[in-house]
Design an enzyme around this catalytic site. Structure first.
Site, short mmCIF file in Angstrom:
data_model
loop_
_atom_site.label_atom_id
_atom_site.label_comp_id
_atom_site.label_asym_id
_atom_site.label_seq_id
_atom_site.Cartn_x
_atom_site.Cartn_y
_atom_site.Cartn_z
N SER A 195 -0.11 5.25 0.40
CA SER A 195 -1.15 5.95 -0.34
C SER A 195 -0.82 5.82 -1.80
O SER A 195 0.36 5.67 -2.17
CB SER A 195 -1.17 7.43 0.06
OG SER A 195 -1.93 8.20 -0.86
N TYR B 78 3.09 15.68 1.31
CA TYR B 78 2.43 14.45 1.77
C TYR B 78 2.88 13.28 0.90
O TYR B 78 3.25 12.22 1.41
CB TYR B 78 0.91 14.60 1.70
CG TYR B 78 0.19 13.30 1.95
CD1 TYR B 78 0.15 12.76 3.23
CD2 TYR B 78 -0.44 12.62 0.92
CE1 TYR B 78 -0.51 11.54 3.47
CE2 TYR B 78 -1.10 11.42 1.14
CZ TYR B 78 -1.12 10.89 2.41
OH TYR B 78 -1.77 9.69 2.64
#
Length: 275
Positions: free
Chosen positions: A134, A147
């Site tokens: 990501s 995350y």
């Protein structure tokens, strides 16, 4: 024809990658925790699809999926570590259990998949590992620190893996998507910890609100993203990192600028600590 091994293939970007690979005539070992979800995603039942149940937190299931794929296709060429989910909450607000559960999937799930698939790629002296990270694994933000930390870990694993596998003819690419219009921001793919500490309203609150408001409104097109990912496996010299989306490019450039400014400003301190 190449043979792909895709985790988290039943929905989101994993489903689009699987579909794009199948459309190009490749074989795909498409895994998910529930094989029926994979079959439901591809009702046309393409010939190149092998749907297999495999939870990435269960090494034995991954080994069985690899064995089934080798029995069907005889090889594995592309490994896509896509399974994962998001977690929202200020660092102090995230419970120990929530953090450990996240890392079990996003980090140890990647390691489990690599241990199951890399013996085949090493024996072939060829292949390509695509770790779906990501942009948050390169430049994270308030409210998504855990995350981001899980995706930072994937970056570190991938960098080392790149050097370890290159002499064996196996390539590694980290994919760093920005926001894509998948189900990533709804409850099926993201866990939200309660905003339990008032002091973090100012720092984490705006990001919480933005994530809640942007579900389905992300700028990235998942079909185009999947095409770019499959394209990169056909490049003669694929990159170590592939950013997807203008928002990802903007965040990466902003961090690089910040790191460069701070390095220049504090260079004298850094150099003063040497012999």
């Amino acid at each position: 024809m190449s043979v792909w091994f895709v985790t988290g293939a039943s929905r989101g970007l994993g489903a689009e990658i699987t579909r794009e690979a199948l459309d190009r005539g490749h074989g795909v070992i498409a895994t998910a925790r529930d094989v029926s979800a994979v079959l439901a995603a591809y009702p046309e039942k393409p010939d190149g699809l092998l749907a297999v149940s495999a939870d990435v937190t269960e090494p034995g299931q991954l080994t069985a999926a690899v064995d089934a794929g080798l029995a069907r296709f005889g090889r594995i060429d592309i490994v896509v570590n896509n399974a994962g989910y998001g977690l929202v909450g200020a660092v102090e607000e995230v419970s120990d259990k929530a953090a450990r559960d996240l890392f079990d999937v996003n980090v140890f799930g990647v390691l489990n998949t690599l241990r199951a698939t890399l013996p085949t790629l090493r024996a072939q002296r060829s292949g390509h590992v695509l770790n779906i990270g990501s942009v948050g694994g390169f430049a994270t933000a308030p409210a998504v620190g855990l995350y981001g930390a899980s995706k930072f870990a994937v970056e570190g694993i991938s960098e080392a893996l790149h050097g370890e596998l290159a002499p064996l003819g196996v390539r590694v690419t980290i994919v760093e998507p920005g926001g894509f219009r998948t189900d990533f921001l709804n409850s099926s793919s993201i866990q939200v910890e309660p905003a339990s500490i008032g002091d973090y309203v100012a720092g984490a609150g705006p990001v919480r609100e933005a994530l809640a408001e942007n579900d389905g409104r992300q700028p990235g097109d998942p079909v185009k993203g999947a095409k770019a990912i499959v394209d990169v496996t056909e490049a003669a010299q694929p990159p170590l990192r592939l950013q997807l989306g203008a928002d990802a490019v903007e965040r990466v450039e902003a961090k690089l600028d910040l790191v460069r400014r701070e390095l220049d400003e504090w260079r004298h301190v850094a150099l003063s600590t040497g012999i």
